[in-house]
Motif scaffolding. Structure first.
Motif, mmCIF file in Angstrom:
data_model
loop_
_atom_site.group_PDB
_atom_site.id
_atom_site.type_symbol
_atom_site.label_atom_id
_atom_site.label_comp_id
_atom_site.label_asym_id
_atom_site.label_seq_id
_atom_site.Cartn_x
_atom_site.Cartn_y
_atom_site.Cartn_z
ATOM 1 N N ILE A 7 -63.923 29.005 -46.039
ATOM 2 C CA ILE A 7 -65.368 28.664 -45.694
ATOM 3 C C ILE A 7 -66.156 29.941 -45.846
ATOM 4 O O ILE A 7 -65.988 30.666 -44.943
ATOM 5 C CB ILE A 7 -65.391 28.031 -44.353
ATOM 6 C CG1 ILE A 7 -64.662 26.706 -44.193
ATOM 7 C CG2 ILE A 7 -66.948 27.459 -44.473
ATOM 8 C CD1 ILE A 7 -64.741 26.169 -42.605
ATOM 9 N N ASN A 8 -66.937 29.839 -47.161
ATOM 10 C CA ASN A 8 -67.694 31.100 -47.122
ATOM 11 C C ASN A 8 -68.924 31.061 -46.628
ATOM 12 O O ASN A 8 -69.504 29.771 -46.628
ATOM 13 C CB ASN A 8 -68.018 31.368 -48.877
ATOM 14 C CG ASN A 8 -66.624 31.652 -49.371
ATOM 15 O OD1 ASN A 8 -66.014 30.737 -49.990
ATOM 16 N ND2 ASN A 8 -66.132 32.840 -49.275
ATOM 17 N N CYS A 9 -69.550 31.879 -45.983
ATOM 18 C CA CYS A 9 -70.876 31.898 -45.324
ATOM 19 C C CYS A 9 -71.530 33.230 -45.445
ATOM 20 O O CYS A 9 -71.079 34.164 -45.538
ATOM 21 C CB CYS A 9 -70.630 31.627 -43.943
ATOM 22 S SG CYS A 9 -71.899 31.468 -42.844
ATOM 23 N N THR A 10 -72.856 33.090 -45.728
ATOM 24 C CA THR A 10 -73.735 34.173 -45.772
ATOM 25 C C THR A 10 -75.037 34.354 -44.691
ATOM 26 O O THR A 10 -75.726 34.896 -44.677
ATOM 27 C CB THR A 10 -74.226 34.490 -47.047
ATOM 28 O OG1 THR A 10 -75.011 33.207 -47.411
ATOM 29 C CG2 THR A 10 -73.226 34.729 -48.146
ATOM 30 N N CYS A 14 -74.927 34.063 -37.517
ATOM 31 C CA CYS A 14 -73.943 33.299 -37.031
ATOM 32 C C CYS A 14 -72.585 34.011 -36.392
ATOM 33 O O CYS A 14 -72.299 34.827 -37.010
ATOM 34 C CB CYS A 14 -73.288 32.255 -37.884
ATOM 35 S SG CYS A 14 -72.421 31.117 -37.244
ATOM 36 N N LYS A 15 -72.297 33.909 -35.150
ATOM 37 C CA LYS A 15 -71.275 34.735 -34.380
ATOM 38 C C LYS A 15 -70.086 34.484 -35.011
ATOM 39 O O LYS A 15 -69.092 35.259 -34.850
ATOM 40 C CB LYS A 15 -71.518 34.230 -33.141
ATOM 41 C CG LYS A 15 -70.812 33.132 -32.456
ATOM 42 C CD LYS A 15 -70.867 32.750 -31.081
ATOM 43 C CE LYS A 15 -69.605 32.371 -30.649
ATOM 44 N NZ LYS A 15 -69.489 32.327 -29.032
ATOM 45 N N TYR A 16 -69.738 33.381 -35.970
ATOM 46 C CA TYR A 16 -68.664 32.904 -36.775
ATOM 47 C C TYR A 16 -68.509 33.597 -37.876
ATOM 48 O O TYR A 16 -67.365 33.586 -38.640
ATOM 49 C CB TYR A 16 -68.309 31.696 -36.744
ATOM 50 C CG TYR A 16 -68.426 31.046 -35.357
ATOM 51 C CD1 TYR A 16 -67.409 31.411 -34.314
ATOM 52 C CD2 TYR A 16 -69.345 29.837 -35.090
ATOM 53 C CE1 TYR A 16 -67.394 30.793 -33.069
ATOM 54 C CE2 TYR A 16 -69.366 29.450 -33.721
ATOM 55 C CZ TYR A 16 -68.411 29.514 -32.933
ATOM 56 O OH TYR A 16 -68.446 29.115 -31.445
ATOM 57 N N GLN A 20 -68.197 41.272 -43.489
ATOM 58 C CA GLN A 20 -67.636 42.138 -44.548
ATOM 59 C C GLN A 20 -66.954 41.231 -45.560
ATOM 60 O O GLN A 20 -67.158 41.381 -46.779
ATOM 61 C CB GLN A 20 -66.628 42.990 -44.082
ATOM 62 C CG GLN A 20 -66.988 44.206 -43.218
ATOM 63 C CD GLN A 20 -67.829 45.205 -43.660
ATOM 64 O OE1 GLN A 20 -67.893 45.340 -44.936
ATOM 65 N NE2 GLN A 20 -68.626 45.711 -43.102
ATOM 66 N N GLU A 21 -66.396 40.063 -45.288
ATOM 67 C CA GLU A 21 -65.765 39.170 -46.059
ATOM 68 C C GLU A 21 -66.758 37.950 -46.417
ATOM 69 O O GLU A 21 -66.404 37.100 -47.306
ATOM 70 C CB GLU A 21 -64.478 38.529 -45.329
ATOM 71 C CG GLU A 21 -63.368 39.365 -45.288
ATOM 72 C CD GLU A 21 -63.668 40.083 -43.918
ATOM 73 O OE1 GLU A 21 -64.380 39.825 -43.084
ATOM 74 O OE2 GLU A 21 -62.564 41.013 -43.568
ATOM 75 N N GLN A 22 -67.861 37.831 -45.730
ATOM 76 C CA GLN A 22 -68.726 36.801 -45.876
ATOM 77 C C GLN A 22 -67.873 35.451 -45.758
ATOM 78 O O GLN A 22 -68.020 34.360 -46.536
ATOM 79 C CB GLN A 22 -69.451 36.738 -47.296
ATOM 80 C CG GLN A 22 -70.534 37.892 -47.175
ATOM 81 C CD GLN A 22 -71.423 37.782 -48.478
ATOM 82 O OE1 GLN A 22 -70.978 37.396 -49.437
ATOM 83 N NE2 GLN A 22 -72.616 38.429 -48.474
#
Length: 53
Positions: A7-10, A14-16, A20-22
């Motif tokens: 699950i990619n996220c930018t 968000c604390k989750y 570094q890996e987004q």
């Protein structure tokens, strides 16, 4: 869901979010619709698993 799916996220607030890996550090997220939104675009949904840092 496949075990190697990511699950990619930018969303940096968000604390989750593993910055570094987004990537989201949760194994699964909840996606919910936004009420009274019928744009047929991505803004019709949101991540309900979001938690502020």
């Amino acid at each position: 869901m496949e075990s190697n799916q990511k699950i990619n996220c930018t969303v940096t607030s968000c604390k989750y979010n593993k910055l570094q890996e987004q990537e989201c550090s949760l194994k699964q997220i909840i996606v919910t619709p936004i009420e009274n939104c019928d744009t047929k675009q991505p803004d019709e949904s949101m991540c309900s698993s979001y938690r502020n840092k």
